[in-house]
Design a protein around this motif. Structure first.
Motif, short mmCIF file in Angstrom:
data_model
loop_
_atom_site.label_atom_id
_atom_site.label_comp_id
_atom_site.label_asym_id
_atom_site.label_seq_id
_atom_site.Cartn_x
_atom_site.Cartn_y
_atom_site.Cartn_z
N ARG A 150 0.83 -1.21 0.00
CA ARG A 150 0.00 0.00 0.00
C ARG A 150 0.86 1.25 0.00
NH1 ARG A 150 -2.17 3.44 3.72
NH2 ARG A 150 -4.31 4.17 3.34
N ARG A 151 1.94 1.24 0.78
CA ARG A 151 2.83 2.41 0.82
C ARG A 151 3.52 2.58 -0.54
NH1 ARG A 151 5.00 6.04 4.74
NH2 ARG A 151 6.01 7.62 3.45
N PHE A 152 3.89 1.49 -1.19
CA PHE A 152 4.48 1.55 -2.52
C PHE A 152 3.53 2.26 -3.48
CE2 PHE A 152 5.20 0.02 -6.80
CZ PHE A 152 6.57 -0.11 -6.92
N LEU A 153 2.27 1.88 -3.46
CA LEU A 153 1.28 2.49 -4.35
C LEU A 153 1.09 3.97 -4.03
CD1 LEU A 153 -1.45 -0.31 -4.29
CD2 LEU A 153 0.24 0.10 -6.09
N ALA A 154 0.98 4.29 -2.75
CA ALA A 154 0.75 5.68 -2.35
C ALA A 154 1.90 6.59 -2.76
CB ALA A 154 0.52 5.75 -0.84
N ASP A 155 3.11 6.06 -2.74
CA ASP A 155 4.29 6.86 -3.08
C ASP A 155 4.59 6.90 -4.57
OD1 ASP A 155 4.72 7.43 -0.43
OD2 ASP A 155 6.24 5.87 -0.13
N ARG A 156 3.99 5.99 -5.35
CA ARG A 156 4.37 5.88 -6.77
C ARG A 156 3.14 5.84 -7.68
NH1 ARG A 156 7.80 2.93 -3.69
NH2 ARG A 156 10.05 3.12 -4.08
N PRO A 157 2.51 7.01 -7.89
CA PRO A 157 1.39 7.03 -8.85
C PRO A 157 1.85 6.79 -10.29
CG PRO A 157 1.96 9.25 -8.14
CD PRO A 157 2.75 8.32 -7.28
N VAL A 158 3.15 6.99 -10.53
CA VAL A 158 3.71 6.83 -11.88
C VAL A 158 4.94 5.94 -11.79
CG1 VAL A 158 4.62 8.02 -13.91
CG2 VAL A 158 2.92 9.16 -12.46
N ILE A 159 5.04 4.97 -12.71
CA ILE A 159 6.20 4.09 -12.79
C ILE A 159 6.81 4.25 -14.18
CG2 ILE A 159 6.98 1.68 -12.91
CD1 ILE A 159 6.43 2.45 -10.10
N GLY A 160 8.08 4.67 -14.22
CA GLY A 160 8.78 4.82 -15.49
C GLY A 160 9.76 3.68 -15.71
N GLN A 161 10.32 3.64 -16.90
CA GLN A 161 11.22 2.54 -17.27
C GLN A 161 12.41 2.44 -16.32
OE1 GLN A 161 13.28 3.07 -20.96
NE2 GLN A 161 13.41 0.87 -21.38
N ARG A 162 12.87 3.59 -15.80
CA ARG A 162 14.08 3.57 -14.97
C ARG A 162 13.79 3.44 -13.49
NH1 ARG A 162 17.78 8.33 -17.82
NH2 ARG A 162 17.83 7.39 -19.89
N ASP A 163 12.50 3.35 -13.11
CA ASP A 163 12.20 3.19 -11.69
C ASP A 163 12.73 1.86 -11.18
OD1 ASP A 163 10.22 5.34 -10.44
OD2 ASP A 163 9.83 5.18 -12.59
N PRO A 164 13.28 1.83 -9.98
CA PRO A 164 13.90 0.61 -9.47
C PRO A 164 12.91 -0.41 -8.90
CG PRO A 164 14.12 2.35 -7.86
CD PRO A 164 13.46 2.98 -9.07
N PHE A 165 11.60 -0.04 -8.79
CA PHE A 165 10.64 -0.92 -8.14
C PHE A 165 11.24 -1.42 -6.82
CE2 PHE A 165 9.90 -2.18 -12.79
CZ PHE A 165 9.08 -1.09 -12.99
N SER A 166 11.72 -0.50 -6.03
CA SER A 166 12.49 -0.90 -4.86
C SER A 166 11.68 -0.92 -3.59
CB SER A 166 13.67 0.06 -4.67
OG SER A 166 13.20 1.36 -4.45
N ASP A 167 12.09 -1.76 -2.68
CA ASP A 167 11.57 -1.79 -1.32
C ASP A 167 12.80 -1.63 -0.43
OD1 ASP A 167 10.11 -4.27 0.87
OD2 ASP A 167 10.12 -2.10 0.97
N GLY A 168 13.06 -0.40 0.03
CA GLY A 168 14.34 -0.11 0.65
C GLY A 168 15.35 0.16 -0.44
N SER A 169 16.47 -0.55 -0.43
CA SER A 169 17.53 -0.30 -1.41
C SER A 169 17.59 -1.37 -2.50
CB SER A 169 18.89 -0.25 -0.68
OG SER A 169 19.12 -1.47 0.00
N HIS A 170 16.70 -2.37 -2.46
CA HIS A 170 16.79 -3.45 -3.42
C HIS A 170 15.47 -3.65 -4.15
CE1 HIS A 170 20.67 -4.55 -1.76
NE2 HIS A 170 20.13 -4.54 -0.55
N TRP A 171 15.57 -4.08 -5.38
CA TRP A 171 14.38 -4.41 -6.15
C TRP A 171 13.66 -5.56 -5.47
CZ3 TRP A 171 14.19 -8.41 -10.44
CH2 TRP A 171 12.94 -8.40 -11.06
#
Length: 375
Positions: A150-171
């Motif tokens: 839920r926090r991932f969604l709230a912080d990322r309304p937009v996902i671009g090609q270069r986004d790391p899809f990260s949780d902390g420092s790792h994908w």
């Protein structure tokens, strides 16, 4: 799947003919926008659009006015006519008199349109957001996993090609697998000259119309960001994904307010637990015997917010703190309009507040409980 939005009732204002028609128009505007038909008006129209045209014609003829001749003309009226104008005469205690259903600059559903289209038994947009999050909570299988998603969604309304899809420092591929179906390609109606503009303040989609910074003649989905801030321009939107609109408006937009409120609680050493099947709801644990209920929103219309609180109780007996951004709470008449629109029982146990007032208001409620216990 149905979450807390299932138990919905109407308000006295809903019986007003102009109000009922304005709300039906809001739902039709949303339906047309979802099919990218607010600009092209390609046939066939959704049934709701044809039905609301028929109702508009009868409504106008009953009053001796020239009726609209087509669905495109009805939509043009939605950008021109206001809620409190002579056409609809929606009561001011229900909706701001200057409210329009289509933003005249963006030519897209206004925030008030989305709030109104979520109101009552036929509400749509917010209910979709609740259902999507309820389904996500079930798929996550644990409160901790759901909270991270839920926090991932709230912080990322937009996902671009270069986004790391990260949780902390790792994908985190497991997290992305759970949420990726909530993202979709960028729709054509959010592109200006094939460019996606993101607001430099809130990060939500906007329309720059060739301008570099927000200001007159530009549009932002949040409708409240200050002028002068440069847009972030994405010139290859085909490699970009957007969170579904219902979640952008009803999860991402109030997100900063929710997380500011939770930060205030943490600083004060007050515990809280997320309520999965709700939007921005948390139980707050103090020394009191029963927890308080915290509900966080960013809403333009206080009467619609009050209706939501009254008719979708997460806990029908809990003392409830409704947290909104300071910019909303300080609007003239906002607090009083919210309180007036609550039913008597809900008004006795509900307090409107802001993140910076929250801890003090909890102290007031706690003192009140102790006083009642000794009375």
């Amino acid at each position: 799947m149905t979450g807390p939005g299932a138990d919905r009732t109407t308000t006295p204002a809903d019986d007003h003919q102009g109000t009922a028609l304005f709300a039906e128009l809001a739902r039709s505007v949303v339906a047309l926008a979802a099919r990218e038909q607010l600009r092209s008006f390609a046939l066939p129209y959704p049934r709701s659009a044809q039905r609301v045209l028929d109702r508009m014609v009868l409504y106008c003829l009953d009053r001796g006015w020239a009726p609209p001749r087509s669905v495109p003309e009805v939509m043009a009226w939605c950008a021109e006519h206001t809620a409190g104008g002579p056409l609809f005469q929606v009561p001011a205690e229900f909706l701001s008199p200057e409210a329009r259903l289509i933003d005249p600059v963006g030519r897209l559903p206004s925030r008030i349109c989305l709030e109104l289209a979520s109101h009552g038994p036929q509400g749509q947009v917010e209910q979709e957001a609740v259902d999507l999050l309820t389904d996500l909570a079930a798929r996550c299988g644990s409160a901790e996993r759901y909270s991270r998603c839920r926090r991932f969604l709230a912080d990322r309304p937009v996902i671009g090609q270069r986004d790391p899809f990260s949780d902390g420092s790792h994908w985190n591929p497991a997290l992305w697998k759970r949420v990726k179906d909530l993202y979709e390609p960028v729709p054509e109606y959010l592109l200006s000259s094939r460019v996606l503009a993101l607001c430099g303040t809130c990060g939500l989609p906007g329309l720059s119309f060739g301008r570099r910074a927000a200001g007159p003649g530009t549009w932002c989905e949040s409708e409240h960001c200050p002028p002068g801030v440069h847009f972030r321009l994405i010139r290859d939107p085909g490699r970009t994904l957007l969170l579904r609109r219902s979640l952008r408006i009803f999860l991402c937009l109030p997100g900063p307010t929710e997380f500011a409120a939770l930060a205030e609680l943490s600083r004060a050493g007050i515990g809280h637990d997320l309520v999965p099947a709700a939007l921005g709801a948390h139980f707050v644990h103090t020394l009191a015997a029963a927890p308080y209920l915290l509900r966080t929103y960013d809403r333009l219309e206080p009467a619609l917010l009050a209706s939501r609180i009254t008719n979708t109780p997460v806990d029908a007996t809990a003392d409830t703190l409704v947290v909104v951004p300071r910019r909303q709470a300080d609007r003239p008449g906002y607090r009083s309009a919210f309180a007036t629109a609550l039913d008597d029982d809900c008004r006795r146990r509900t307090m409107l507040t802001t993140p910076d007032e929250l801890v003090r208001q909890i102290g007031i409620l706690h003192s009140s409980r102790k006083g009642n216990a000794h009375a």
